[in-house]
Design a protein around this motif. Structure first.
Motif, short mmCIF file in Angstrom:
data_model
loop_
_atom_site.label_atom_id
_atom_site.label_comp_id
_atom_site.label_asym_id
_atom_site.label_seq_id
_atom_site.Cartn_x
_atom_site.Cartn_y
_atom_site.Cartn_z
N ASP A 167 0.82 -1.22 0.00
CA ASP A 167 0.00 0.00 0.00
C ASP A 167 0.86 1.27 0.00
OD1 ASP A 167 -2.40 -1.41 0.06
OD2 ASP A 167 -2.38 -1.54 2.25
N ARG A 168 1.99 1.20 0.70
CA ARG A 168 2.85 2.38 0.79
C ARG A 168 4.31 1.92 0.75
NH1 ARG A 168 1.79 7.27 3.61
NH2 ARG A 168 0.23 6.23 4.93
N VAL A 169 5.11 2.62 -0.04
CA VAL A 169 6.57 2.41 -0.05
C VAL A 169 7.22 3.78 0.14
CG1 VAL A 169 8.57 1.58 -1.33
CG2 VAL A 169 6.36 0.43 -1.59
N MET A 170 8.07 3.88 1.17
CA MET A 170 8.73 5.14 1.49
C MET A 170 10.24 5.01 1.35
SD MET A 170 6.61 6.17 4.95
CE MET A 170 6.76 4.51 5.61
N GLY A 171 10.87 6.06 0.89
CA GLY A 171 12.32 6.12 0.83
C GLY A 171 12.83 7.04 1.92
N TYR A 172 13.58 6.48 2.88
CA TYR A 172 14.17 7.26 3.98
C TYR A 172 15.62 7.61 3.62
CZ TYR A 172 10.56 6.01 7.42
OH TYR A 172 9.39 5.87 8.13
N ALA A 186 5.59 6.36 -2.55
CA ALA A 186 4.57 5.89 -3.49
C ALA A 186 3.49 5.22 -2.65
CB ALA A 186 5.17 4.91 -4.50
N ARG A 187 2.20 5.55 -2.85
CA ARG A 187 1.15 5.07 -1.95
C ARG A 187 -0.18 5.04 -2.70
NH1 ARG A 187 -1.75 9.63 -0.82
NH2 ARG A 187 -0.65 11.58 -1.28
N THR A 188 -1.13 4.36 -2.08
CA THR A 188 -2.49 4.41 -2.61
C THR A 188 -3.08 5.78 -2.29
OG1 THR A 188 -3.43 3.55 -0.56
CG2 THR A 188 -2.79 1.94 -2.23
N GLU A 189 -4.01 6.23 -3.11
CA GLU A 189 -4.57 7.58 -2.96
C GLU A 189 -5.26 7.77 -1.62
OE1 GLU A 189 -4.31 10.21 -4.86
OE2 GLU A 189 -3.00 9.16 -6.26
N PRO A 193 -0.40 11.21 3.14
CA PRO A 193 1.01 11.26 2.72
C PRO A 193 1.94 11.44 3.92
CG PRO A 193 -0.10 13.33 2.20
CD PRO A 193 -1.16 12.39 2.68
N PHE A 194 3.06 10.73 3.89
CA PHE A 194 4.10 10.87 4.91
C PHE A 194 5.34 11.58 4.35
CE2 PHE A 194 2.80 6.97 7.69
CZ PHE A 194 1.67 7.67 8.10
N LEU A 195 5.30 11.95 3.08
CA LEU A 195 6.45 12.59 2.44
C LEU A 195 6.83 13.87 3.19
CD1 LEU A 195 8.37 12.46 -0.04
CD2 LEU A 195 6.73 13.94 -1.24
N GLY A 196 8.13 14.02 3.47
CA GLY A 196 8.62 15.21 4.16
C GLY A 196 8.65 15.09 5.67
N LEU A 279 14.33 1.63 2.36
CA LEU A 279 13.03 1.57 1.69
C LEU A 279 12.09 0.82 2.62
CD1 LEU A 279 14.11 0.62 -1.95
CD2 LEU A 279 13.70 2.90 -1.01
N ALA A 280 11.07 1.49 3.10
CA ALA A 280 10.12 0.89 4.05
C ALA A 280 8.79 0.67 3.34
CB ALA A 280 9.94 1.79 5.26
N CYS A 281 8.34 -0.59 3.29
CA CYS A 281 7.09 -0.95 2.61
C CYS A 281 6.04 -1.31 3.67
CB CYS A 281 7.31 -2.15 1.69
SG CYS A 281 8.71 -1.96 0.56
N HIS A 282 4.86 -0.72 3.59
CA HIS A 282 3.79 -0.99 4.55
C HIS A 282 2.54 -1.48 3.83
CE1 HIS A 282 5.52 1.95 7.80
NE2 HIS A 282 6.22 0.84 7.66
N HIS A 283 1.87 -2.45 4.45
CA HIS A 283 0.59 -2.92 3.93
C HIS A 283 -0.36 -3.01 5.12
CE1 HIS A 283 -1.27 -4.23 0.24
NE2 HIS A 283 -1.89 -5.23 0.86
N TYR A 284 -1.62 -2.74 4.87
CA TYR A 284 -2.57 -2.65 5.99
C TYR A 284 -3.39 -3.92 6.17
CZ TYR A 284 -0.79 2.00 6.18
OH TYR A 284 0.07 3.06 6.31
N THR A 285 -3.02 -4.96 5.41
CA THR A 285 -3.50 -6.32 5.64
C THR A 285 -2.28 -7.23 5.50
OG1 THR A 285 -4.02 -6.59 3.28
CG2 THR A 285 -5.83 -5.89 4.74
N PRO A 286 -2.34 -8.46 6.03
CA PRO A 286 -1.19 -9.35 5.89
C PRO A 286 -0.79 -9.54 4.43
CG PRO A 286 -2.72 -10.23 7.51
CD PRO A 286 -3.42 -9.07 6.86
N ARG A 287 0.53 -9.64 4.17
CA ARG A 287 0.99 -9.77 2.78
C ARG A 287 2.27 -10.60 2.74
NH1 ARG A 287 -0.72 -7.91 -1.64
NH2 ARG A 287 0.58 -7.72 -3.52
#
Length: 737
Positions: A167-172, A186-189, A193-196, A279-287
């Protein structure tokens, strides 16, 4: 009942997350020793690998185990053979059917020297994985063609999200203090947003940071499942640093639950052996992400790290070249300019541009030049830097390179004068002359958008009294004042390079200056003696010749006095030339009565200056093995100084005595104490100071030569202030025998 431990951040840092004693539930872990004996096994092994038979704990691996599967038996045999060769590579992971299910079988070596074999259930078909491999290849090809770090991170989070479906991939990108900024996303609409936003360093404890470097990809498939314990023959926990199924710290599980995250994956960006980003990837259901696809993502992460390292190296090389050119130019200007300060001041804008500074202060021998800051503030800054006892708060990149970025590191008065400048990078190029080049950065008033308040709460967590992860990730703003952008390691390297070049050039110029001055002094001393002798003889003739108005004798006396003073100055110049050239002061030592020598010199002074009172205290006789002429110069200089600088109404006290361990001559006069700032330079040649106002015609060589002559005799000359008296004491060794 034992007392509860104090709750600190160390609780989290000491958690043994590499030895959890359990694994995630979507696979099996087995650990064999070098003889093939099963030492540890996850509790779910028999169920997940059924109907295959497994060796019991403590039993050796046999051909009938695992359903006699030839491919698996071959993989295990090759892995065990490799275990005995620490430098050999383990076989690659293989996709194998064990019992009724398809697994990715991953062998690797543990820190204890055991063979760990992990069986991870494969959630996708081979056809799906083929499609993903093509996508991964296209992603890597795209990254190879990007030439900016921001562009690389932005493209990578997009490609990884398309590959994995998170659902969400962040670059730290981590800062100097290990806090991290979300610089790409990059995230679902539907997601906020967590950017910044910035996340504190405490979100990744030290031991977790180490594991991110060792194991560059980590999947947490389902935070809601119960970890599967690993059963073992001994109570020692298995080091699972390299395990793909390693169970997750309960602290981290709670952290993810607080964020509403059900599954996560991290890809480390390791640059120069350090965790540069993530690179941190998050999903809001098991994956579950298949192992092969994760390895493709890991390769993408390594390619990203390689490109980042290459771009950083390019930037570093460009700045080092710029610094080298500037260092060479500064060195040439220092060698050619009349003074070092002028040469450095001309390069102040270039120094600011190279080191991203807002102001430059240059100081040497009490003089300064300031660029971008007023003179009074610059003077106060140099005074502070010169006192090392007050600059302990600054860090030393090297002995003569000090730096700091926090206004609190300065005294309050200096902080107020320099504001808004507060970042300091100080280069000391001349310790003797207190030569400094100081770059200053302005305060950066920054509003940080934290992803939740960056202070974890000290409250009891699920495992007892320990640090509980943050429960809120709402946007939390903090305004930071009184701090400049910290100096980077690269900037400190550039500063060190500049300082090295400046020190070499300054030393070369100083050596050349000393050589030329010594040659000039020797030449002047030699060439002036003959005409000066002629002037002296003419003065004697004029003084004795009759004159109608009686002025001939007066003019002769004036000429003789002036020529005598010039003769003394020339003698000092020649003596200095001998000392500086290394030939030294030649001494003709003979037994001498110091009392008679001092009495004659005092008599000459009384005759020339009858108004001055000199009290002389000495024994009847005091013999020493000295050069009488040289020692006469020492005593004459001390008497002259006392006459020039002492209270004219008070007597000069001269005492000569035989002490228990040495012979001592003490010359004292009533006067104000010498300025403490001038005392360290008291015996330096060519000095200029306020206490020389009554002797402006001198060169400032008298005390220097007096000290050199005293030391040539094996003695010392020292200054002290005692009971309102300026005191100079000559200490000479007693004659032998």
């Amino acid at each position: 009942m034992p007392s509860e431990p104090t709750v600190t951040l160390d609780n989290c840092d000491r958690e043994p997350i590499h030895t959890p004693g359990a694994i995630q539930s979507h696979g099996v872990l087995l650990a064999f020793d070098a003889t093939g004996v099963l030492r540890q096994a996850s509790a779910n092994a028999a169920a997940l690998l059924a109907p295959c038979t497994l060796p019991a704990l403590g039993a050796a691996l046999e051909s009938g185990h695992f359903g006699s599967d030839e491919a698996l038996q071959a993989l295990l045999a090759e892995s065990l053979a490799t275990l005995a060769q620490p430098d050999a590579l383990m076989p690659l992971a293989q996709e194998l059917r064990v019992g009724e299910q398809l697994f990715d079988v991953v062998p690797h070596r543990s820190a204890e020297g055991l063979l760990i074999v992990e069986f991870e259930l494969q959630p996708m078909s081979a056809g799906q994985l083929t499609s993903f491999s093509l996508m991964a290849h296209r992603a890597m090809d795209k990254l190879k063609r990007l030439n900016s770090i921001d562009g690389l991170l932005a493209a990578t989070v997009t490609e990884v999200r398309q590959l994995t479906g998170f659902d969400r991939v962040m670059g730290y990108r981590f800062r100097h203090d290990d806090s991290g900024d979300v610089v790409a996303e990059a995230r679902t609409e539907a997601l906020e947003p967590f950017l910044g936003r910035r996340y504190p360093a405490s979100d990744i404890p030290a031991q977790a940071r180490r594991l991110y470097v060792v194991n560059t990809l980590r999947l947490i498939a389902d935070v809601t499942t119960t970890p599967v314990p690993v059963q073992a023959l001994s109570p020692d926990l298995l080091d699972m640093s390299g395990a793909i199924l390693r169970a997750v710290s309960p602290i981290h599980i709670e952290y993810l639950r607080n964020m509403g995250v059900a599954a996560s994956m991290s890809i480390s960006i390791v640059v120069d052996g350090r965790l540069w980003g993530l690179l941190a990837c998050h999903h809001y259901t098991p994956r579950r992400v298949p192992y092969a696809l994760r390895m493709a993502c890991d390769v993408i992460g390594q390619l990203l790290a390689s490109r980042v390292q290459s771009l950083l190296a390019g930037q570093r090389a460009d700045e080092l070249r710029t610094a080298s050119v500037l260092s060479t130019r500064i060195a040439e200007q220092v060698l050619q300019a009349d003074d070092t300060l002028s040469a450095l001041a001309a390069e102040a804008p270039a120094l600011c541009q190279l080191l991203h500074a807002g102001a430059v202060v240059i100081g040497e021998s009490g003089k300064l030049r300031a660029h971008g800051v007023d003179g009074a503030a610059a003077e106060a800054l140099l005074r502070w830097l010169s006192d090392r006892s007050t600059t302990a708060s600054l860090q030393a990149a090297r002995g003569d390179v000090l730096h700091g970025h926090d206004a609190a590191q300065m005294p309050a008065a200096l902080r107020a004068r320099l504001a808004p400048l507060c970042g300091v990078l100080a280069l000391r190029f001349d310790a003797a002359a207190d030569g400094w080049v100081v770059l200053l950065r302005p305060e950066q008033i920054e509003t940080i958008h934290w992803g939740g308040k960056p202070i974890k709460e000290y409250t009891p967590g699920p495992l007892g009294p320990r640090l509980t992860p943050r429960g809120s990730f709402e946007l939390w703003k903090e305004t930071v004042r009184g701090q400049a952008v910290p100096w980077t390691l690269l900037e400190l390297d550039l500063a060190t390079q500049l300082l090295d070049g400046l020190v070499r050039a300054h030393a070369a110029k100083l050596a050349e200056s000393i050589r030329l001055r010594t040659e000039l002094l020797a030449m002047l001393g030699h060439d002036l003696r003959d005409p000066l002798q002629s002037i002296t003889m003419a003065a004697h003739v004029l003084q004795r010749s009759p004159s109608g108005d009686g002025r001939g004798g007066e003019l002769g006396t004036r000429i003789r006095n002036s020529s005598g003073r010039m003769q003394r100055l020339i003698t000092q110049v020649l003596d200095l030339s001998r000392v500086k050239s290394g030939s030294g002061l030649q001494l003709d030592r003979r037994p001498t009565d110091l009392v008679a020598l001092a009495r004659d010199l005092i008599a000459e002074m009384r005759l020339a200056h009858p108004a001055r009172i000199v009290d002389f205290d000495a024994p009847p006789l005091l013999m020493a093995d000295v050069d009488a002429d040289r020692l006469a110069q020492v005593i004459s200089n001390l008497l002259s100084n006392a006459r020039h600088h002492g209270d004219q109404a008070q007597p000069i006290a001269v005492r000569l005595y035989n002490d228990s361990d040495a012979l001592r001559l003490r010359v004292a006069n009533a006067a104000q104490p010498i300025d403490p700032a001038f005392v360290p330079m008291l015996f330096d040649p060519f000095k200029r100071a306020a206490n020389r106002e009554r002797n402006r015609s001198g060169l400032g060589l008298g005390l220097y030569l007096a000290q050199q002559m005293t030391q040539g005799h094996g003695g010392t000359l020292a200054y002290a202030y005692e009971d309102g008296l300026v005191v100079f004491t000559v200490v000479l060794p007693k004659p032998k025998g």
